[in-house]
Write an enzyme that holds these catalytic residues in place. Structure first.
Site, short mmCIF file in Angstrom:
data_model
loop_
_atom_site.label_atom_id
_atom_site.label_comp_id
_atom_site.label_asym_id
_atom_site.label_seq_id
_atom_site.Cartn_x
_atom_site.Cartn_y
_atom_site.Cartn_z
N LYS A 191 5.27 0.61 7.89
CA LYS A 191 5.11 1.96 6.89
C LYS A 191 6.38 2.66 7.06
CE LYS A 191 1.05 4.15 7.16
NZ LYS A 191 0.59 4.53 5.90
N GLY A 224 1.00 -1.25 -0.08
CA GLY A 224 -0.07 0.01 0.09
C GLY A 224 0.58 1.33 0.04
N SER A 225 0.17 2.31 -0.32
CA SER A 225 0.74 3.68 -0.30
C SER A 225 -0.04 4.61 0.15
CB SER A 225 1.75 3.99 -1.57
OG SER A 225 0.71 4.01 -2.67
N ASP A 233 -7.96 12.33 8.06
CA ASP A 233 -8.04 11.77 6.66
C ASP A 233 -9.04 10.63 6.59
OD1 ASP A 233 -7.36 11.78 3.81
OD2 ASP A 233 -5.54 10.65 4.21
N GLY A 249 3.16 7.83 3.39
CA GLY A 249 4.28 6.96 2.76
C GLY A 249 4.03 5.66 2.28
#
Length: 863
Positions: A535, A514-515, A630, A519
């Site tokens: 991460k 994932g990104s 977020d 990061g």
């Protein structure tokens, strides 16, 4: 009842004795009546029963091994005592309870009163035990003079109100009153020990706040536990529980507040607080150190020993003693003591009251804080924050300390002790371990020192060689000094990983899973075979190591079933990495928008509820409120059985002020950003509520809130020769506006993910849509709290009605500033502006096609 009142008083006790002896109980008794355990031994001491036999009043011995008897109200089916009259003054089996015109009195064998009801202006005419378990004294007009419900002990039941200003108090094993209290204030229910708070209902993860109204009383009912205001018309705080016909709330002898329901023959525990044993103030006795695990363990801190049977708990080692309280007859020993010392507790320990009480002083040094305590005979110790200069005092009585799972900054504890010898034998009051050396020690000390220096030299030489090798090994990760992490100590930090460890665990950062804005994430396997996600944090600029570690200490000690657990971290050189638990189903966007098996409606509800609960904990359940900033499907991870867990919470706090240019990418994602982000208004937790509402709409449709529809053919007339050409138009749908339009028309099923194929009802969809629209209102003050969102999704709180005026901005976005892209097939993908008015009168477009449109520049953003 009136016929009983004309029975001559002299015959009442005799008549009642016949009724009870014959197996029949009355819900009334009248003056003059006497009862003892011996009088009613055939009925186990019971002399009064409610109308349907749900409760009974009896003189009983709760423990067969004791000879102490009490007047109690008992829930018959479970044989559970819910109220006790004389719990601090037991009587014998032959001692009597008497009902007279003055009230109830209980006397010992010698006739001395040990408990009684207060004096009344009117005479008592009857004693009633009703079907709710309330024991009531009535006058001749059937008016209540006194009720057991108004004099609670450790339990409340259905129909009983615990008003503000009253409290429950725990009961010890010998049935006397304990030290724990549940106190009801105008805003909360609070657990206290010797006046010191150790839990609040409003901070519990199972509770949510519905209103800012003033609390008037606490009650339990078929749906759960409630704090109510405005004459019971407003629920201020609520804990929702499964439906039940009978439940009680009790302050247990252990100091825990427990709600349990009874069904058939068994009690079921539904709610307990605090959840951790180490949060109980005296779980390990005075100054005992509580360590949480599967079952808590108790020990004494360093430099403390287990006390004698008389003192109990832990006491300082050596010739030191703990001070006694001010009100003790021995407190002169403290004032006349030759010296006062302070025993420092280990890092990472804390005291329960520090969480709930403000420091007595801010911005002082340690010496000043200790002086404040030394001059106060009620002060028994301090906790001091090195960085903030905050001074907390421990007063009157000492409880247990605990290994902190949420240690704040660098708070350290110091326990006050009295020096038993003369001051000359104790030259440094900050080093309690120093003691007078015997002569033999003085003779041997030079030789011991020589050998110690030699050993220390070899140790330092060996470490220097290892440090050089380590610097060479880490190579491209930057040069690290041997004390790279040891130089930074922040209490409460999770496990520290070496960069080398994580490089091995990720196989050289090989498997990218994932990104995002913070990061990239890699899959890793630790030496113990635990699978984790690592991460690698990017774009942190010159974030200082200590600042980074302080924030990680806060994030790492936040634990909730719906928050991804931070298992550890690495901060070496300029590298910053976080180690999280691994979520095997990945992020929500993959399951919701991907090509795999469709998420069923119940799974979507579970995901929505889990996410809302996680946010509610961040907003109101933590010591420190955290705004996520977020919330989006990419940051909602799924575990087994589609359990939702929020990730990346608290990371926005890692940004430094100079990184404000990363605002749109690091503090939120366009399409989920609340309007206040774009108007420089104050940001609160209601910004997360807005983002959650947008996610909720995506759960309904199974698509992004902004989506390109399949191309539609349009005929465009040429400007010169009247020729027409066919072109293909790609329309960008703004789903929130379409959801608003369908809500206004009550056409909720038109919003559902087509893949569900009718496996959801209109009522279920309506719940999601109404909650979502309430969340995305433009005015933050109109949006519900996340606790209220949880209640609406669970069904315990009525669905809110969104304010259409506060949703008009969706129309403004979707219509006034709308431009859809029109792409000509077979061309170079040139975009043309197309206004929604061009489609407003297109009768051929059905409700699934007639969405509102918005520019991709306005609503899309980094994912």
């Amino acid at each position: 009842m009136g016929s009983f009142l004309f029975i001559p008083t002299v015959f009442l006790p005799f008549l009642l004795f016949i009724l009870v002896s014959g197996g029949s109980f009355s819900e009334f008794i009248y003056p003059d009546f006497s009862a003892s355990y011996f009088h009613f031994i055939d009925n186990a001491g019971a002399f009064l029963s409610s109308r349907n036999g749900t409760f009974k009043a009896a003189i009983v011995n709760p423990d067969a091994n004791q000879h102490n008897f009490y007047l109690c109200i008992i829930h018959t089916a479970s044989n559970t005592i819910i109220w006790t009259a004389n719990r601090d003054a037991s009587i014998s089996a032959s001692a009597e309870m008497n009902l007279t015109a003055k009230g109830i009195s209980i006397s010992d064998d010698d006739g001395n009163p040990v408990w009684s009801t207060p004096q009344f202006k009117s005479s008592v005419s009857a004693l009633l035990l009703n079907e709710m378990g309330n024991l009531i004294l009535l006058d001749q007009f059937n008016h209540s003079l006194w009720e057991s419900f108004q004099n609670p002990r450790d339990t409340i039941v259905y129909g009983q109100h615990l008003p503000v200003g009253s409290f429950l108090s725990s009961t010890l094993s010998n049935f006397s009153t304990g030290d724990y209290k549940l106190v009801l204030s105008g805003s909360d229910a609070i657990l206290q020990w010797h006046g010191q708070t150790y839990w609040k209902l409003s901070m519990d993860t199972s509770a949510y706040t519905n209103s800012d109204a003033i609390v008037e009383y606490m009650a339990i009912n078929g749906t759960g536990l409630q704090l109510l205001g405005r004459n019971g018309t407003v629920v201020v705080i609520q804990v929702l529980l499964s439906p039940s016909d009978f439940r009680i709330a009790k302050l247990d002898s252990s100091g825990k507040f427990i709600v349990q329901s009874f069904s058939g023959t068994d009690w079921k525990q539904e709610f307990v607080a605090p959840t951790g044993d180490c949060q109980i103030p005296s779980v390990c006795g005075r100054l005992g150190l509580c360590t949480a695990s599967t079952t808590h363990s108790c020990s004494c801190p360093v430099n403390f020993l287990v006390g004698s049977q008389d003192t109990g708990g832990c006491v300082p080692s050596g010739s030191y003693s703990l001070p006694v309280p001010c009100n003790s007859t021995d407190n002169g020993s403290q004032l006349n003591s030759p010296a006062v010392s302070y025993f420092r507790l280990d890092y990472g320990t804390d005291y329960f009251s520090n969480i709930f009480f403000d420091p007595v002083r801010y911005g002082v040094n340690l010496s000043t804080c200790q002086d404040l305590c030394s001059k106060d005979c009620s002060c028994l110790g301090i906790f001091y924050g090195n960085s903030s200069g905050s001074c907390y005092t421990l007063k009157d009585v000492l409880g247990s300390i605990f290994v902190s799972e949420s240690a704040q900054n660098d708070r350290l504890g110091y326990i006050k002790a009295l020096v038993g010898s003369t001051p000359s034998n104790f030259s440094d009051n900050k080093n309690p371990s120093r003691k007078k050396f015997p002569v033999v020690a003085l003779v041997l000390l030079p030789f011991s020192g020589f050998f110690l220096l030699v050993a220390l030299g070899f140790l330092l030489w060996g470490r220097r060689g290892q440090s050089k090798k380590r610097d060479i090994k880490l190579g491209h990760f930057g040069s690290l000094s041997s004390g790279d992490m040891d130089a930074v100590y922040i209490p409460g930090l999770p496990r520290r990983f070496d960069l080398e460890e994580l490089e091995v665990a990720t196989d050289g950062f090989k498997t990218l899973i994932g990104s995002g804005g913070f990061g990239v994430v890699y899959k890793a396997v630790l030496p113990d075979k635990t699978v984790v996600a690592v991460k690698k944090i990017m774009n942190l600029g010159v974030q200082g190591k200590k600042d980074f570690c302080t924030e990680i200490a806060i994030i790492g000690n936040i634990h909730h079933a719906n928050l991804v657990k931070l298992k550890g971290f690495c901060a070496q050189g300029r590298q910053r990495l976080l180690v999280y638990e691994y979520m095997n189903r990945g992020s929500l966007d993959r399951s919701l928008f991907g090509t795999g098996p469709v998420l069923e409606w119940q799974e979507r509800l579970d995901i929505a509820l889990g996410t809302a609960r996680g946010l509610a904990y961040l907003h109101s359940g933590c010591e420190q409120k955290i705004i996520h900033c977020d919330v989006k499907p990419e940051n909602i991870l799924l575990h087994d059985q589609f359990q939702a867990k929020i990730s990346d919470f608290g990371l926005s706090k890692l940004l430094t002020p100079e990184q404000s240019s990363l605002f749109t990418t690091m503090r939120g994602t366009r399409g989920y950003l609340a309007p206040e982000w774009l108007t420089n208004s104050a940001i609160s937790e209601k910004a997360d509520v807005y983002s959650f509402g947008m996610v909720l709409l995506e759960l309904v449709s199974g698509r992004r809130n902004t989506l390109r529809l399949q191309s539609h053919s349009l005929n465009n007339s040429g400007s010169g020769g009247g020729q027409s050409s066919s072109s293909s138009v790609s329309l960008l749908v703004y789903f929130p506006l379409f959801a608003l339009e369908m809500h206004e028309q009550g056409r909720y099923l038109e919003l559902v993910d087509l893949r569900l194929e009718g496996r959801v009802t209109s009522e279920e969809v309506e719940k999601f849509v109404r909650v979502a629209l309430c969340c995305v209102q433009e005015d933050p003050t109109l949006r519900p709290s996340t606790n209220t969102v949880v209640g609406m999704l669970e069904g315990g709180i009525p669905l809110g009605q969104p304010n259409l005026e506060s949703l008009n901005f969706l129309r403004f976005i979707g219509r006034g500033f709308t431009e859809a892209s029109m792409i000509d097939e077979g061309t170079d993908q040139n975009e043309r502006v197309l206004y929604p008015e061009a489609y407003a009168s297109t009768a051929t477009m059905d409700s699934r096609t007639f969405f509102s449109y918005i520019s991709s520049q306005q609503v899309s953003g980094p994912r």
